[in-house]
Design an enzyme around this catalytic site. Structure first.
Site, PDB file in Angstrom:
ATOM      1  N   ASP A   1      -1.739  10.807  -1.887  1.00 38.94           N
ATOM      2  CA  ASP A   1      -2.013   9.770  -2.897  1.00 38.94           C
ATOM      3  C   ASP A   1      -2.242  10.372  -4.271  1.00 38.94           C
ATOM      4  OD1 ASP A   1      -2.920   8.739  -0.132  1.00 38.94           O
ATOM      5  OD2 ASP A   1      -2.484   6.979  -1.370  1.00 38.94           O
TER       6      ASP A   1
ATOM      7  N   ARG B   1       0.853  -1.185   0.000  1.00 35.97           N
ATOM      8  CA  ARG B   1       0.000   0.000   0.000  1.00 35.97           C
ATOM      9  C   ARG B   1       0.894   1.242   0.000  1.00 35.97           C
ATOM     10  NH1 ARG B   1       1.732   1.489   3.969  1.00 35.97           N
ATOM     11  NH2 ARG B   1       0.669   3.480   3.711  1.00 35.97           N
TER      12      ARG B   1
HETATM   13  O1  MRU Z   1      -4.661   3.450   1.901  1.00 36.56           O
HETATM   14  P1  MRU Z   1      -3.164   3.562   1.908  1.00 36.56           P
HETATM   15  O2  MRU Z   1      -2.542   3.043   3.149  1.00 36.56           O
HETATM   16  O3  MRU Z   1      -2.550   3.006   0.646  1.00 36.56           O
HETATM   17  O4  MRU Z   1      -2.925   5.127   1.855  1.00 36.56           O
HETATM   18  C1  MRU Z   1      -1.660   5.688   1.904  1.00 36.56           C
HETATM   19  C2  MRU Z   1      -1.700   7.094   2.347  1.00 36.56           C
HETATM   20  O5  MRU Z   1      -2.716   7.754   2.339  1.00 36.56           O
HETATM   21  C3  MRU Z   1      -0.428   7.692   2.806  1.00 36.56           C
HETATM   22  O6  MRU Z   1      -0.642   8.655   3.796  1.00 36.56           O
HETATM   23  C4  MRU Z   1       0.327   8.383   1.806  1.00 36.56           C
HETATM   24  O7  MRU Z   1       0.821   9.539   2.127  1.00 36.56           O
HETATM   25  C5  MRU Z   1       0.466   8.187   0.471  1.00 36.56           C
HETATM   26  S1  MRU Z   1       1.836   7.136   0.199  1.00 36.56           S
HETATM   27  C6  MRU Z   1       3.318   7.956   0.485  1.00 36.56           C
END
Ligand code: MRU
Length: 356
Positions: free
Chosen positions: A240, A51
């Site tokens: 993201d 993830r």
């Molecule tokens: O749902 P996830 O765990 O994949 O989401 C990841 C995030 O939202 C992180 O905070 C993120 O900053 C992006 S990845 C560096």
């Protein structure tokens, strides 16, 4: 970065098999898992064994390598590339990595296709490592400035896991923290637990512990009072998908932290590699916000007395629940974007200056 003193990356290729760290088992068990088919890769993205925006992009790139090994047929690759892009909707790196891979392999019918795909997937990973390292060196300046004024440990609040486990190495939001620590600046990190998947508690705190960085896990609603009491010097989060106008989509709860930061004059920075910039989407309302199973809210996971990972229900059987996984923080609440090329204003002009 290190786990039990040993250096790891989050993904690598060995003997035509993709190796990942299964993040659904952390922090209780450290398990390296083999992805042998592209279906394994898609499943690992959907179930969040991997993830974090950069890492799911890299996994999709290696997923295409696995699909060539399975069936080197152009129409199969096209179909699989769409499945990979749709395996999670919000992080733009997934689409970015798949398009980058397809640009290299679409129409290649020679035996060279596998080598081309492997080289490109490795390049995506190497580039991410370099970008994250540079994010760290750029963000370090902000931390240094605070430390030089304060001469006391710098308190940084972060949300979700934007650490090395979400990338290939270094992380985005954590990279400035790791660089500051390596430069001898005393740091303490407030780690938002990040319900419902607890990426802060399970992953960020875990990786900071392994690197010997002081941290304290807090419930997601605690940041406001800490900022109000002057116990947070700055916030650094990941993203993201960041739009060209500087609006930041990140894990649910980021927006509320940005509002609290604004009200308390706490700098709120977002760290990102350029692969996370969505140059096309104009309006943040068009960003697909992932809605995950409500079971992630109503059931909680942990270890029992025998060390076995178990899930228990915590909500009334009859209650409905809703699990939106991301929110959008408008650019006006973001102090700056920390990228591999430097720090800029969260705005069209700011991003254009850096990425002409
Ligand atoms: O749902 P996830 O765990 O994949 O989401 C990841 C995030 O939202 C992180 O905070 C993120 O900053 C992006 S990845 C560096």
């Amino acid at each position: 970065m290190k786990i039990e003193g040993k250096d790891y990356k989050t993904i690598w290729l060995k003997d035509n098999c993709v190796k990942i760290i299964d993040q659904t088992k952390l922090p209780h068990k450290f398990v390296i898992k083999d992805l042998k088919t592209v279906k394994d890769a898609i499943n690992s993205i959907k179930t969040m064994e991997v993830r974090g925006a950069p890492l799911i992009g890299a996994t999709a790139a290696y997923g295409l390598v696995l699909s060539i090994l399975e069936n080197n047929d152009q129409s199969f690759l096209k179909k699989i590339s769409e499945e990979l892009i749709n395996s999670r909707p919000t992080a733009i790196n997934l689409k970015w990595a798949v398009h980058r891979m397809m640009k290299k392999i679409a129409g290649v019918n020679s035996d060279k296709i596998l080598e081309i795909a492997i080289n490109e997937a490795k390049e995506i990973c190497e580039e991410d490592i370099n970008f994250c390292k540079n994010i760290g060196l750029n963000g370090l300046k902000i931390i240094e400035e605070i430390y030089n004024k304060k001469k006391k440990p710098v308190n940084i609040l972060t949300h979700c896991n934007a650490g090395w486990l979400a990338t290939i190495d270094w992380g985005t939001a954590t990279s400035p923290i790791y660089h500051a620590h390596k430069n001898g600046i005393p740091i303490h990190v407030w780690v938002d637990e990040t319900r419902p998947r607890n990426q802060g508690a399970n992953l960020t705190s875990y990786e900071l512990n392994e690197e010997g960085i002081k941290n304290t896990i807090i419930a997601d609603n605690t940041g406001g009072i800490l900022m109000n009491r002057g116990e947070v010097d700055l916030c650094i989060v990941g993203t993201d998908r960041t739009l060209a106008n500087g609006d930041v989509c990140n894990k649910i709860g980021t927006y509320l932290k940005a509002l609290a930061a604004k009200d308390n004059n706490v700098p709120f920075y977002v760290a990102l590699p350029s692969s996370t910039i969505d140059w096309e989407t104009k309006n943040s309302k068009e960003i697909p916000i992932e809605e995950r199973s409500s079971d992630e809210l109503s059931e909680i996971e942990g270890v029992d007395q025998n060390g076995k990972i178990i899930k228990v229900r915590i909500y009334p059987q009859k209650s409905k629940s809703m699990n939106l996984a991301f929110d959008v923080t408008p650019a006006k609440y973001v102090t700056g974007l920390i990228t591999e090329k430097g720090i800029c204003e969260a705005s069209e002009n700011g991003l254009k200056e850096l990425f002409k």
